[in-house]
Design a protein around this motif. Sequence first.
Motif, PDB file in Angstrom:
ATOM      1  N   SER A  45      82.753 -33.368  15.038  1.00 42.51           N
ATOM      2  CA  SER A  45      82.005 -32.409  14.221  1.00 42.51           C
ATOM      3  C   SER A  45      80.878 -31.790  15.044  1.00 42.51           C
ATOM      4  O   SER A  45      80.375 -32.401  15.993  1.00 42.51           O
ATOM      5  CB  SER A  45      81.432 -33.123  13.002  1.00 42.51           C
ATOM      6  OG  SER A  45      80.841 -34.330  13.413  1.00 42.51           O
ATOM      7  N   GLU A  67      72.218 -28.928   8.901  1.00 44.24           N
ATOM      8  CA  GLU A  67      73.075 -29.727   8.015  1.00 44.24           C
ATOM      9  C   GLU A  67      72.322 -30.960   7.499  1.00 44.24           C
ATOM     10  O   GLU A  67      72.368 -31.280   6.319  1.00 44.24           O
ATOM     11  CB  GLU A  67      74.331 -30.203   8.758  1.00 44.24           C
ATOM     12  CG  GLU A  67      75.457 -29.189   8.840  1.00 44.24           C
ATOM     13  CD  GLU A  67      75.294 -28.199   9.980  1.00 44.24           C
ATOM     14  OE1 GLU A  67      74.225 -28.175  10.626  1.00 44.24           O
ATOM     15  OE2 GLU A  67      76.242 -27.436  10.236  1.00 44.24           O
ATOM     16  N   PHE A 113      79.418 -24.825  -3.429  1.00 43.05           N
ATOM     17  CA  PHE A 113      80.379 -24.976  -2.337  1.00 43.05           C
ATOM     18  C   PHE A 113      81.778 -24.610  -2.827  1.00 43.05           C
ATOM     19  O   PHE A 113      82.514 -23.873  -2.155  1.00 43.05           O
ATOM     20  CB  PHE A 113      80.390 -26.417  -1.796  1.00 43.05           C
ATOM     21  CG  PHE A 113      81.419 -26.614  -0.718  1.00 43.05           C
ATOM     22  CD1 PHE A 113      81.083 -26.410   0.617  1.00 43.05           C
ATOM     23  CD2 PHE A 113      82.733 -26.953  -1.017  1.00 43.05           C
ATOM     24  CE1 PHE A 113      82.047 -26.545   1.620  1.00 43.05           C
ATOM     25  CE2 PHE A 113      83.695 -27.088  -0.029  1.00 43.05           C
ATOM     26  CZ  PHE A 113      83.349 -26.887   1.293  1.00 43.05           C
ATOM     27  N   LEU A 150      86.068 -30.005  -5.019  1.00 36.43           N
ATOM     28  CA  LEU A 150      85.787 -30.967  -3.950  1.00 36.43           C
ATOM     29  C   LEU A 150      86.424 -32.322  -4.239  1.00 36.43           C
ATOM     30  O   LEU A 150      86.538 -32.728  -5.394  1.00 36.43           O
ATOM     31  CB  LEU A 150      84.275 -31.151  -3.812  1.00 36.43           C
ATOM     32  CG  LEU A 150      83.589 -30.144  -2.898  1.00 36.43           C
ATOM     33  CD1 LEU A 150      82.104 -30.080  -3.187  1.00 36.43           C
ATOM     34  CD2 LEU A 150      83.812 -30.503  -1.434  1.00 36.43           C
ATOM     35  N   PHE A 203      87.785 -32.424   5.151  1.00 41.09           N
ATOM     36  CA  PHE A 203      86.499 -32.214   5.841  1.00 41.09           C
ATOM     37  C   PHE A 203      86.073 -33.469   6.599  1.00 41.09           C
ATOM     38  O   PHE A 203      84.885 -33.717   6.808  1.00 41.09           O
ATOM     39  CB  PHE A 203      85.418 -31.787   4.827  1.00 41.09           C
ATOM     40  CG  PHE A 203      85.814 -30.592   3.992  1.00 41.09           C
ATOM     41  CD1 PHE A 203      86.405 -29.477   4.580  1.00 41.09           C
ATOM     42  CD2 PHE A 203      85.614 -30.584   2.625  1.00 41.09           C
ATOM     43  CE1 PHE A 203      86.791 -28.377   3.807  1.00 41.09           C
ATOM     44  CE2 PHE A 203      85.979 -29.487   1.848  1.00 41.09           C
ATOM     45  CZ  PHE A 203      86.567 -28.392   2.442  1.00 41.09           C
ATOM     46  N   THR A 250      82.979 -30.082   8.396  1.00 42.44           N
ATOM     47  CA  THR A 250      82.818 -31.428   7.842  1.00 42.44           C
ATOM     48  C   THR A 250      81.759 -31.466   6.752  1.00 42.44           C
ATOM     49  O   THR A 250      80.843 -30.633   6.721  1.00 42.44           O
ATOM     50  CB  THR A 250      82.511 -32.452   8.956  1.00 42.44           C
ATOM     51  OG1 THR A 250      82.548 -33.764   8.376  1.00 42.44           O
ATOM     52  CG2 THR A 250      81.163 -32.236   9.590  1.00 42.44           C
ATOM     53  N   THR A 251      81.949 -32.429   5.856  1.00 39.51           N
ATOM     54  CA  THR A 251      80.964 -32.653   4.794  1.00 39.51           C
ATOM     55  C   THR A 251      80.396 -34.061   4.976  1.00 39.51           C
ATOM     56  O   THR A 251      80.264 -34.810   4.024  1.00 39.51           O
ATOM     57  CB  THR A 251      81.608 -32.510   3.399  1.00 39.51           C
ATOM     58  OG1 THR A 251      82.800 -33.317   3.377  1.00 39.51           O
ATOM     59  CG2 THR A 251      81.977 -31.080   3.099  1.00 39.51           C
ATOM     60  N   GLY A 297      85.526 -36.115   3.370  1.00 37.99           N
ATOM     61  CA  GLY A 297      85.469 -35.014   2.410  1.00 37.99           C
ATOM     62  C   GLY A 297      86.771 -34.254   2.381  1.00 37.99           C
ATOM     63  O   GLY A 297      87.588 -34.348   3.296  1.00 37.99           O
ATOM     64  N   GLN A 337      77.021 -34.244   0.390  1.00 42.61           N
ATOM     65  CA  GLN A 337      78.152 -33.775   1.210  1.00 42.61           C
ATOM     66  C   GLN A 337      78.390 -32.278   0.993  1.00 42.61           C
ATOM     67  O   GLN A 337      78.666 -31.545   1.932  1.00 42.61           O
ATOM     68  CB  GLN A 337      79.416 -34.559   0.852  1.00 42.61           C
ATOM     69  CG  GLN A 337      79.397 -35.988   1.317  1.00 42.61           C
ATOM     70  CD  GLN A 337      80.626 -36.729   0.833  1.00 42.61           C
ATOM     71  OE1 GLN A 337      80.634 -37.260  -0.259  1.00 42.61           O
ATOM     72  NE2 GLN A 337      81.657 -36.740   1.634  1.00 42.61           N
ATOM     73  N   GLY A 346      78.336 -29.227   3.601  1.00 39.66           N
ATOM     74  CA  GLY A 346      79.499 -28.328   3.671  1.00 39.66           C
ATOM     75  C   GLY A 346      79.109 -26.862   3.583  1.00 39.66           C
ATOM     76  O   GLY A 346      79.691 -26.013   4.258  1.00 39.66           O
ATOM     77  N   GLN A 397      77.965 -25.790   6.894  1.00 38.92           N
ATOM     78  CA  GLN A 397      79.117 -25.727   7.813  1.00 38.92           C
ATOM     79  C   GLN A 397      79.954 -24.459   7.554  1.00 38.92           C
ATOM     80  O   GLN A 397      80.453 -23.841   8.498  1.00 38.92           O
ATOM     81  CB  GLN A 397      79.998 -26.972   7.625  1.00 38.92           C
ATOM     82  CG  GLN A 397      79.371 -28.215   8.204  1.00 38.92           C
ATOM     83  CD  GLN A 397      79.788 -28.459   9.648  1.00 38.92           C
ATOM     84  OE1 GLN A 397      80.935 -28.764   9.927  1.00 38.92           O
ATOM     85  NE2 GLN A 397      78.852 -28.307  10.567  1.00 38.92           N
TER      86      GLN A 397
END
Length: 436
Positions: free
Chosen positions: A37, A43, A65, A80, A213, A220-221, A225, A295, A299, A302
């Motif tokens: 990642s 983040e 998200f 999610l 993810f 990535t979360t 994820g 998370q 995300g 990201q």
Amino acid sequence: MDKTAIRSKIFELIEEYFAKEEKEFIPGKTLVRYAGSVYDHKEINAMIHSLLSGWLGLGKEGEAFEKEFAEFVGAKYSLLANSGSSANLLAIAALTSWKFPNRLKKGDEVIVAASAFPSTINPIIQNGLTPVFIDVDSETYNIRPEDLEKALSKKTRLIVVCHNLGNPNEMDTIMVFADKYKLFVFEDNCDALGSMYDGKKTGSFGILASESFYPAHHITTGGEGGAVIINDDFRLYRIVQSFRDWGRSCWCGASGGPRNGVCGYRFQFKVNGFPYDHKYIFEHIGYNLKPVEAQAAMGRVQLKRLPKFIEARKRNFKTYAEFFKKYEKFFILPKALPKSDPCWFAFLLTIKDDAPFDRLAITNFLEQHSIQTRPSFSGNILRQPAYKNITYKKVGSLENSDRIFEKTFFIGVYPGLTEKHLEYVMSVFDTFLSKY
Ligand SMILES: Cc1ncc(COP(=O)(O)O)c(C=O)c1O
């Protein structure tokens, strides 16, 4: 210091910490990962901000998200989940729901590639459906649409299409076939976020799709994820949500969350004629596969970086594609279809049958030089111990999947790799291959 000042100080210190990060690459010493990642203080601060807000379970960040992510893919909805595997499980379970018209029933057949990631296939088995394995193409690592007809029976209901290692399948032909025989299509898009086929994002073709993810994937979360993408009406969205949230009927969201009580009907429902709080009416034998709010906060940051990540993956892949041309006598090189624009997960190499070395020799050499390698997930999954006693059908000999099991491996193209990493990797390949 008051709380606001402490909070600002925390954010500042995190930024300072990331600014100091050691980034020097030492050839042979620094591990060249197959994936990883890429994130910084933005983040982590988004996660801390979310944690300090006093709301830990999915809430505002999660909803935002899901909306932004669905928009990116060009889908109607997304939900999610706590992993890509969970997203796969939710998607297949949703298609078996008693609330879903024309649902899949036990014993129905699902066409799927034999060379796969295990949790692409597992939910088929876990839901009492029968996998019908077809082979993959030796250059695209994806299903060959001409095999679909051979796999078809009166029981066929679904095609599970995985865009292997980020390479889009021949979606136009597959969708026409599915339409002709009234089959559902589910895309495992876990490796392929940002890939396009014929100008359209993968993950937006099937009725449902999944995303991972996990840090190895395109965004990535946190440590884990995933998401389910829903290209259908709100009813299917609700079914996926119900399976994700313990099987419950209520869709308003958790107590204290932004959607708590939004329907306004919480106490107007009945079970068997008896009034019952909608929050605890259960309509599916569900799971709890939710991630947490922090998370989603990560995300969202990201997602903003994703266009740059996509560029980097494509650039790294291109460098390797050009480099390995001179070694085509040793390797089958990965190929994309003319209408595809892949956002690759990794660079795949299959050692040709007449090459003077085997996979063990070359991957050992690379690993000894701090270059990570992986096989192409399961290879022919029927050769994996867990699948010895499953009920299945197969089409043909699955010879390419067998070759992948024996001779394929991949190296990384993820955005954390710089030109220096790539140059080093290519020099190690040169050292190994110049012997032959
Ligand atoms: C194609 C594919 N599907 C599903 C998964 C599972 O994703 P997760 O690790 O998030 O469960 C992976 C993981 O690498 C994958 O490559």
